[in-house]
Design a protein around this motif. Structure first.
Motif, short mmCIF file in Angstrom:
data_model
loop_
_atom_site.label_atom_id
_atom_site.label_comp_id
_atom_site.label_asym_id
_atom_site.label_seq_id
_atom_site.Cartn_x
_atom_site.Cartn_y
_atom_site.Cartn_z
N TYR A 17 89.06 56.23 -70.88
CA TYR A 17 88.02 55.27 -71.27
C TYR A 17 87.64 54.39 -70.08
N ALA A 18 88.63 53.90 -69.34
CA ALA A 18 88.37 52.99 -68.22
C ALA A 18 87.54 53.66 -67.13
N SER A 24 79.49 51.30 -64.34
CA SER A 24 80.01 50.06 -64.92
C SER A 24 81.30 49.64 -64.24
N GLY A 28 81.92 46.24 -62.39
CA GLY A 28 83.05 45.47 -62.92
C GLY A 28 83.96 44.94 -61.83
N VAL A 48 84.55 42.46 -71.35
CA VAL A 48 85.75 42.97 -72.02
C VAL A 48 85.62 42.81 -73.53
N CYS A 51 83.47 45.53 -74.76
CA CYS A 51 84.24 46.78 -74.81
C CYS A 51 85.03 46.85 -76.12
N LEU A 62 82.74 53.41 -71.81
CA LEU A 62 82.58 52.09 -71.20
C LEU A 62 81.11 51.69 -71.24
N THR A 197 89.84 47.97 -64.02
CA THR A 197 90.25 49.20 -64.70
C THR A 197 91.42 48.96 -65.63
N SER A 199 92.24 46.12 -67.03
CA SER A 199 91.83 45.25 -68.13
C SER A 199 91.12 46.04 -69.23
N VAL A 200 90.19 46.90 -68.84
CA VAL A 200 89.44 47.64 -69.87
C VAL A 200 90.31 48.72 -70.51
N THR A 203 92.28 46.85 -72.97
CA THR A 203 91.33 46.52 -74.03
C THR A 203 91.18 47.69 -75.01
#
Length: 225
Positions: A17-18, A24, A28, A48, A51, A62, A197, A199-200, A203
């Motif tokens: 996903y990241a 993006s 980011g 975030v 997301c 993303l 990367t 963080s998302v 998430t």
């Protein structure tokens, strides 16, 4: 996240996903770099949040950096939530911190050492616990749009307890992602993109926890309203 989900599969899905939108991801990293100067922080937190919201709704890619105004508003609200958690952390750490301050002005070296060790342990435990709860709060805000619910400890703990085993999987997966992220920060220039990367990806893990818990416990969604 369902309790029987494989930990490795969860980590791989979060990583996928990241990296699902390289444009993006590139933007980011720049926003994270600006966040170190505070300027980009509301936009980073807002992205975030977006997301989380889109993953909860079933979007596994993303998102783009669009609708900047709403993103900024979400970011400001999550900044308030973060400040609230930071204030709680300071209050907790202040309890063992006072003896350290007092003993530092005395000749009681042993007591200073003991109080310092207690302070360090308290700092570590409080930081870990609040970080875990903070992400649960973040998901609540993303899914409900309510800051009040995001800081309602009864709602946050209740949300976690709807699927405690799944939440443990989320914590373990997030810890693994964080460890990988630390390795990726080995080169100074990669730090902003590694932070973004990581963080998302985290998430994704917590948003999927919400999504899967809602499937396992449909009453949770109604309870959170």
């Amino acid at each position: 996240m369902a309790p029987n989900n494989d930990l490795l599969e969860t980590i791989l899905m979060a990583g996928k996903y990241a990296l699902s939108n390289l444009a993006s991801l590139l933007v980011g990293g720049i926003v994270v770099a600006l966040s170190f100067l505070v300027i980009g922080l509301p936009f980073f937190l807002g992205f975030v949040t977006r997301c989380m919201r889109e993953i909860v709704r079933g979007n596994g890619v993303l998102p783009e950096w669009v609708d900047i105004g709403q993103m900024f508003v979400d970011g400001l609200r999550m900044t308030l939530v973060f400040v609230g958690y930071a204030a709680v952390y300071v209050l907790i750490v202040a309890i063992p911190g006072i003896p350290v301050l007092v003993f530092s002005y005395t000749q009681l070296t042993f007591l200073l050492l003991v109080s310092t060790i207690l302070l360090v342990i308290t700092m570590a435990i409080a930081a870990a616990a609040l970080a875990v709860i903070f992400f649960a709060s973040w998901v609540l805000y993303a899914s409900t749009g309510s800051v009040r619910k995001a800081v309602n400890i009864k709602k946050v703990i209740g949300f976690i307890m709807y699927n405690p085993e799944g939440f443990l999987v989320a914590i373990a997966s997030s810890a693994a992602i964080a460890a990988i992220g630390v390795v990726a920060m080995a080169l100074f220039v990669t730090i902003p993109w590694a932070v973004f990367t990581m963080s998302v990806a985290v998430t994704f893990i917590y948003a999927r926890f919400y999504q899967d818990t809602a499937k396992l416990q449909p009453s949770m969604v109604e309870w959170l309203r």
